[in-house]
Design a protein around this motif. Structure first.
Motif, PDB file in Angstrom:
ATOM      1  N   ILE A 109       0.877  -1.178   0.000  1.00  0.00           N
ATOM      2  CA  ILE A 109       0.000   0.000   0.000  1.00  0.00           C
ATOM      3  C   ILE A 109       0.908   1.219   0.000  1.00  0.00           C
ATOM      4  CG2 ILE A 109      -1.763   1.263   1.288  1.00  0.00           C
ATOM      5  CD1 ILE A 109      -2.498  -1.522   2.559  1.00  0.00           C
ATOM      6  N   SER A 110       0.639   2.144  -0.895  1.00  0.00           N
ATOM      7  CA  SER A 110       1.452   3.362  -0.973  1.00  0.00           C
ATOM      8  C   SER A 110       1.344   4.160   0.328  1.00  0.00           C
ATOM      9  CB  SER A 110       0.990   4.240  -2.131  1.00  0.00           C
ATOM     10  OG  SER A 110       1.120   3.565  -3.345  1.00  0.00           O
ATOM     11  N   PRO A 111       2.440   4.821   0.725  1.00  0.00           N
ATOM     12  CA  PRO A 111       2.419   5.576   1.989  1.00  0.00           C
ATOM     13  C   PRO A 111       1.288   6.607   2.079  1.00  0.00           C
ATOM     14  CG  PRO A 111       4.662   5.369   1.181  1.00  0.00           C
ATOM     15  CD  PRO A 111       3.772   4.820   0.099  1.00  0.00           C
ATOM     16  N   LYS A 112       1.030   7.355   1.025  1.00  0.00           N
ATOM     17  CA  LYS A 112      -0.025   8.382   1.051  1.00  0.00           C
ATOM     18  C   LYS A 112      -1.407   7.756   1.244  1.00  0.00           C
ATOM     19  CE  LYS A 112      -1.915  12.515  -0.103  1.00  0.00           C
ATOM     20  NZ  LYS A 112      -2.818  12.904   0.948  1.00  0.00           N
ATOM     21  N   VAL A 113      -1.654   6.645   0.579  1.00  0.00           N
ATOM     22  CA  VAL A 113      -2.938   5.955   0.705  1.00  0.00           C
ATOM     23  C   VAL A 113      -3.099   5.423   2.127  1.00  0.00           C
ATOM     24  CG1 VAL A 113      -4.246   3.930  -0.061  1.00  0.00           C
ATOM     25  CG2 VAL A 113      -3.168   5.452  -1.746  1.00  0.00           C
ATOM     26  N   ARG A 114      -2.041   4.818   2.650  1.00  0.00           N
ATOM     27  CA  ARG A 114      -2.084   4.316   4.035  1.00  0.00           C
ATOM     28  C   ARG A 114      -2.348   5.456   5.015  1.00  0.00           C
ATOM     29  NH1 ARG A 114       0.381   3.195   8.726  1.00  0.00           N
ATOM     30  NH2 ARG A 114       0.409   1.043   9.460  1.00  0.00           N
ATOM     31  N   GLU A 115      -1.618   6.543   4.850  1.00  0.00           N
ATOM     32  CA  GLU A 115      -1.766   7.703   5.730  1.00  0.00           C
ATOM     33  C   GLU A 115      -3.202   8.256   5.686  1.00  0.00           C
ATOM     34  OE1 GLU A 115      -0.318  12.302   5.460  1.00  0.00           O
ATOM     35  OE2 GLU A 115       1.216  10.776   5.086  1.00  0.00           O
ATOM     36  N   ASP A 116      -3.731   8.429   4.502  1.00  0.00           N
ATOM     37  CA  ASP A 116      -5.090   8.969   4.372  1.00  0.00           C
ATOM     38  C   ASP A 116      -6.130   8.018   4.965  1.00  0.00           C
ATOM     39  OD1 ASP A 116      -4.125  11.255   3.222  1.00  0.00           O
ATOM     40  OD2 ASP A 116      -4.823  10.810   1.194  1.00  0.00           O
TER      41      ASP A 116
END
Length: 192
Positions: A109-116
């Motif tokens: 999972i991409s970091p930005k997607v995980r963060e959001d």
């Protein structure tokens, strides 16, 4: 509200947002080409229907100041998400992501997607990079539900657990993230 999807599929063989704005095209078909009169004879609700359809797939529901129109836009958004739950559970994974469930579960999972997702946000289409990003976006849209009744259906049907459970996560970090996300979303739906 999804009548524009037919043309999108016909032209591009895809439901990807970057291929066509299906909501805008749906408004064109219904109102500019007059198809709406096949469904409803009178034009009393045209402005409300037009706006609700045009806005149903926006990342955020903004720019609507009229309460009646906002109510209907929220109704269509919630109905659309509930229908998407059915699709995510019934359609073949190959139809949804062009990969098998086993293949999807290997991706990170991409970091930005995980963060959001962990910040309680929906996933913006442009931020999705991997098949897992897409899969996360299909459950993160529960953060955008508008009505208690919709949340009750999500809880009753166990959509969070069932959608997340469709993929065997062999990427260990992804597995851990999805377990955490399932807990967070289940709690969000329960307490909201």
């Amino acid at each position: 509200h999804d009548i524009g999807r037919f043309e999108q599929l016909k032209r591009f063989n895809s439901f990807e947002a970057d291929t066509m704005d299906h909501a805008t095209y749906g408004v064109k078909v219904l109102f500019e080409e007059g198809m709406i009169r096949q469904f409803i004879e009178e034009d009393t609700w045209d402005d409300v229907i037009r706006t609700a359809i045009a806005k149903h797939s926006d990342y955020e529901l903004t720019g609507i100041t009229d309460e009646r129109t906002l109510l209907h836009a929220r109704l269509i958004r919630d109905a659309d998400k509930l229908d998407n739950c059915r699709v995510k559970l019934e359609d073949a994974m190959e139809t949804l992501l062009d990969l098998s469930a086993d293949e999807v579960g290997k991706y990170a999972i991409s970091p930005k997607v995980r963060e959001d997702a962990f910040a309680g946000k929906c996933i913006c289409s442009k931020d999705r990079r991997t098949p897992m990003d897409y899969w996360v976006s299909y459950v993160a849209y529960f953060y955008d539900l508008n009505f208690q009744e919709t949340l009750d259906i999500v809880a009753e049907e166990q959509y969070v657990k069932r959608i997340i459970g469709r993929v065997p996560y062999t990427n260990e970090q992804t597995k851990k993230t999805m377990e955490e996300l399932e807990r967070q979303l289940t709690e969000y739906v329960r307490r909201k």
